[in-house]
Design an enzyme around this catalytic site. Structure first.
Site, PDB file in Angstrom:
ATOM      1  CE  LYS A   1      -3.706  -2.021   2.543  1.00 24.62           C
ATOM      2  NZ  LYS A   1      -4.574  -2.347   3.791  1.00 24.62           N
TER       3      LYS A   1
ATOM      4  CG  HIS B   1      -0.213  -0.139  -3.959  1.00 20.86           C
ATOM      5  ND1 HIS B   1      -1.444  -0.410  -3.250  1.00 20.86           N
ATOM      6  CD2 HIS B   1      -0.727   0.946  -4.703  1.00 20.86           C
ATOM      7  CE1 HIS B   1      -2.443   0.409  -3.537  1.00 20.86           C
ATOM      8  NE2 HIS B   1      -2.120   1.260  -4.394  1.00 20.86           N
TER       9      HIS B   1
ATOM     10  CB  SER C   1      -7.923   3.723   1.637  1.00 20.37           C
ATOM     11  OG  SER C   1      -8.214   3.771   2.930  1.00 20.37           O
TER      12      SER C   1
ATOM     13  N   GLY D   1     -10.964   3.293   4.188  1.00 19.26           N
ATOM     14  CA  GLY D   1     -11.110   4.368   5.346  1.00 19.26           C
ATOM     15  C   GLY D   1     -10.972   5.594   4.853  1.00 19.26           C
TER      16      GLY D   1
END
Length: 97
Positions: A25, A51, A66, A68
């Site tokens: 990520k 990623h 994401s 979030g």
């Protein structure tokens, strides 16, 4: 003098800091010198997983989002990666997770 010092401090922060290999990520972070200028920087490390970035292939692919935090601006990230890795093939896509 304060503004110059703040700008100099900000210039000391690398635009890109990512691991050499793996799938992980990344985050696009806006950093601001105290009372001064700001810029966006890319950070990505293996401990964050995901990623695709395979150095032996000289390829970086930026994708996903994401739950979030939503989607970072992959275009900004890709431009910063191209500046840091001019000899890499760097692609991005909004789909994928």
């Amino acid at each position: 003098a304060m503004a110059a010092a703040a700008a100099e401090a900000l210039s000391g922060v690398p635009d890109v800091a990512i691991d050499d290999d793996g799938v992980f990520k990344y985050v696009l972070v806006r950093v601001r010198a105290a009372g001064g200028p700001e810029k966006e920087v890319v950070r990505g490390h293996g401990w964050a997983e995901y990623h695709a970035h395979r150095p032996q292939e000289r390829r970086i692919h930026v994708y996903g989002y994401s739950v979030g935090f939503g989607r970072a601006d992959h275009v900004v990230t890709t431009e910063k990666l191209k500046a840091m890795y001019p000899d890499y093939e760097i692609t991005w896509a909004n789909e994928g997770y």
